[in-house]
Design an enzyme around this catalytic site. Sequence first.
Site, PDB file in Angstrom:
ATOM      1  N   GLU A 251      10.299  16.856  66.595  1.00 22.49           N
ATOM      2  CA  GLU A 251       9.379  15.868  66.017  1.00 22.49           C
ATOM      3  C   GLU A 251       9.054  16.319  64.581  1.00 22.49           C
ATOM      4  O   GLU A 251       8.967  17.520  64.316  1.00 22.49           O
ATOM      5  CB  GLU A 251       8.091  15.834  66.855  1.00 22.49           C
ATOM      6  CG  GLU A 251       6.926  15.065  66.264  1.00 22.49           C
ATOM      7  CD  GLU A 251       5.597  15.370  66.975  1.00 22.49           C
ATOM      8  OE1 GLU A 251       5.392  16.516  67.421  1.00 22.49           O
ATOM      9  OE2 GLU A 251       4.773  14.443  67.090  1.00 22.49           O
TER      10      GLU A 251
ATOM     11  N   ASN B 270       4.794   7.746  63.837  1.00 23.48           N
ATOM     12  CA  ASN B 270       5.452   9.014  64.160  1.00 23.48           C
ATOM     13  C   ASN B 270       6.697   8.612  64.943  1.00 23.48           C
ATOM     14  O   ASN B 270       6.590   8.153  66.080  1.00 23.48           O
ATOM     15  CB  ASN B 270       4.506   9.891  64.998  1.00 23.48           C
ATOM     16  CG  ASN B 270       5.056  11.280  65.217  1.00 23.48           C
ATOM     17  OD1 ASN B 270       6.265  11.516  65.049  1.00 23.48           O
ATOM     18  ND2 ASN B 270       4.193  12.204  65.604  1.00 23.48           N
TER      19      ASN B 270
ATOM     20  N   LYS C   2       6.001   6.789  68.368  1.00 22.16           N
ATOM     21  CA  LYS C   2       5.131   7.499  69.302  1.00 22.16           C
ATOM     22  C   LYS C   2       3.942   6.646  69.738  1.00 22.16           C
ATOM     23  O   LYS C   2       3.195   6.117  68.897  1.00 22.16           O
ATOM     24  CB  LYS C   2       4.637   8.785  68.651  1.00 22.16           C
ATOM     25  CG  LYS C   2       3.844   9.716  69.552  1.00 22.16           C
ATOM     26  CD  LYS C   2       3.565  11.005  68.791  1.00 22.16           C
ATOM     27  CE  LYS C   2       2.825  12.036  69.614  1.00 22.16           C
ATOM     28  NZ  LYS C   2       2.640  13.292  68.823  1.00 22.16           N
TER      29      LYS C   2
ATOM     30  N   GLU D   7      -3.446  12.782  64.103  1.00 24.77           N
ATOM     31  CA  GLU D   7      -2.403  11.764  64.290  1.00 24.77           C
ATOM     32  C   GLU D   7      -2.998  10.361  64.401  1.00 24.77           C
ATOM     33  O   GLU D   7      -2.390   9.405  63.920  1.00 24.77           O
ATOM     34  CB  GLU D   7      -1.550  12.090  65.517  1.00 24.77           C
ATOM     35  CG  GLU D   7      -0.738  13.375  65.341  1.00 24.77           C
ATOM     36  CD  GLU D   7       0.254  13.572  66.449  1.00 24.77           C
ATOM     37  OE1 GLU D   7       0.148  14.574  67.172  1.00 24.77           O
ATOM     38  OE2 GLU D   7       1.158  12.744  66.600  1.00 24.77           O
TER      39      GLU D   7
ATOM     40  N   CYS E 120       6.593  14.288  71.859  1.00 24.36           N
ATOM     41  CA  CYS E 120       5.508  15.258  71.970  1.00 24.36           C
ATOM     42  C   CYS E 120       4.454  14.949  73.033  1.00 24.36           C
ATOM     43  O   CYS E 120       4.730  15.076  74.216  1.00 24.36           O
ATOM     44  CB  CYS E 120       4.871  15.483  70.608  1.00 24.36           C
ATOM     45  SG  CYS E 120       4.004  17.036  70.557  1.00 24.36           S
TER      46      CYS E 120
ATOM     47  N   ASN F  41       5.516  19.349  68.340  1.00 21.72           N
ATOM     48  CA  ASN F  41       4.803  20.331  67.513  1.00 21.72           C
ATOM     49  C   ASN F  41       3.542  20.654  68.300  1.00 21.72           C
ATOM     50  O   ASN F  41       2.573  19.866  68.254  1.00 21.72           O
ATOM     51  CB  ASN F  41       4.408  19.754  66.149  1.00 21.72           C
ATOM     52  CG  ASN F  41       5.591  19.543  65.215  1.00 21.72           C
ATOM     53  OD1 ASN F  41       5.735  20.245  64.220  1.00 21.72           O
ATOM     54  ND2 ASN F  41       6.438  18.571  65.487  1.00 21.72           N
TER      55      ASN F  41
HETATM   56  N1  ING Z   1       0.932  17.903  69.755  1.00 18.64           N
HETATM   57  C1  ING Z   1       0.289  18.388  70.917  1.00 18.64           C
HETATM   58  C2  ING Z   1       1.003  18.032  72.204  1.00 18.64           C
HETATM   59  O1  ING Z   1       0.682  17.095  72.902  1.00 18.64           O
HETATM   60  C3  ING Z   1      -1.771  18.722  72.116  1.00 18.64           C
HETATM   61  C4  ING Z   1      -1.150  17.979  70.963  1.00 18.64           C
HETATM   62  C5  ING Z   1      -1.658  20.109  72.208  1.00 18.64           C
HETATM   63  C6  ING Z   1      -2.440  18.034  73.075  1.00 18.64           C
HETATM   64  C7  ING Z   1      -2.248  20.797  73.297  1.00 18.64           C
HETATM   65  C8  ING Z   1      -3.019  18.699  74.168  1.00 18.64           C
HETATM   66  C9  ING Z   1      -2.944  20.086  74.259  1.00 18.64           C
HETATM   67  O2  ING Z   1       1.908  18.789  72.517  1.00 18.64           O
HETATM   68  C10 ING Z   1       1.433  16.647  69.476  1.00 18.64           C
HETATM   69  N2  ING Z   1       2.000  16.506  68.260  1.00 18.64           N
HETATM   70  O3  ING Z   1       1.347  15.720  70.264  1.00 18.64           O
END
Ligand code: ING
Length: 299
Positions: free
Chosen positions: A46, A105, A122, A141, A167, A192
């Site tokens: 991503e 995204n 996304k 985001e 993601c 990410n």
């Molecule tokens: N990043 C993270 C993901 O869903 C996240 C955001 C991290 C949400 C940890 C919950 C816990 O992997 C993206 N870019 O969606």
Amino acid sequence: PRPLTVAAAQLGPIADDEPRASAVARMIALMEKAHRRGVELVVFPEAALTAFFPHWYMEDQAAIDRYFETEMPSAETQPLFDKARELGIAFHLGYAEIDGEHRYNTAILVGPDGTIVSKYRKVHLPGYRENEPWRPFQNLEKRYFERGNLGFPVVDALGGRVGLCICNDRRWPEVWRILGLQNAELVLLGYNTPQHDPASPAIDHLQDFHNHLSLQAGAYQNGTYVVATAKAGLEEGCEMIGGSCIVAPTGEIIAVASTRGDELVVADIDLDRCKEIRSNIFNFTAHRQPDLYTAIAEP
Ligand code: ING
């Protein structure tokens, strides 16, 4: 059998001042290594062209728009398409997309002839809209992107049914089932994912587990292969997990990254093996009870 050799092309950090040409050169190097190993499909992460800019607050739209692509391919990304066509390799690429007044995204699947065969924007945008300065880094985001408007696509490609998501989408079972209902045999995604979640520090040590748990469950419960690729490592002060991997329809992780840098993770798969799961344990026609599931689609 429908054999296919696939690769997750994990990227280490992309610095905020790293030009797209540098990220593209790193990806071309991985694609050439993939070619030497007989790889037919390479999955990049991503937001693979720039640092993951939702990790910091910006107000000036011109500054924000520097991270977006207004055309694909563009002059900076054309070399990647050219290399893919030269080597006869398909690839997945995640990037920030401007379409008129809209910002998404986005991820694309490019065929071995260099043409875009599928595109996804996304849907599950994590985080929040306004700056939260108490956090060591943000996830904005919902500020920088609109919700995707292309549904959850599954297309005929590479001799099978290929689906896309991005993601945070991977954490939502509905996404996997919508792809499964379209007979996805291979789901591609980039991510990410910070190691530290400021809102839930107590589960920081579980981020790798939750990543693989989501991918393995999605694969098994829908009888599909998954190639999931991280942008990993310490990027502009935010440590992100690696764990790029290839998951079989049985839910087994059959190949996984061992670094948080640029790394190629390769596996030989057989798309026919999806039937082992989809014709028995998860035979949707024989076993699913959709008339009892309506609550799932209610707000
Ligand atoms: N990043 C993270 C993901 O869903 C996240 C955001 C991290 C949400 C940890 C919950 C816990 O992997 C993206 N870019 O969606």
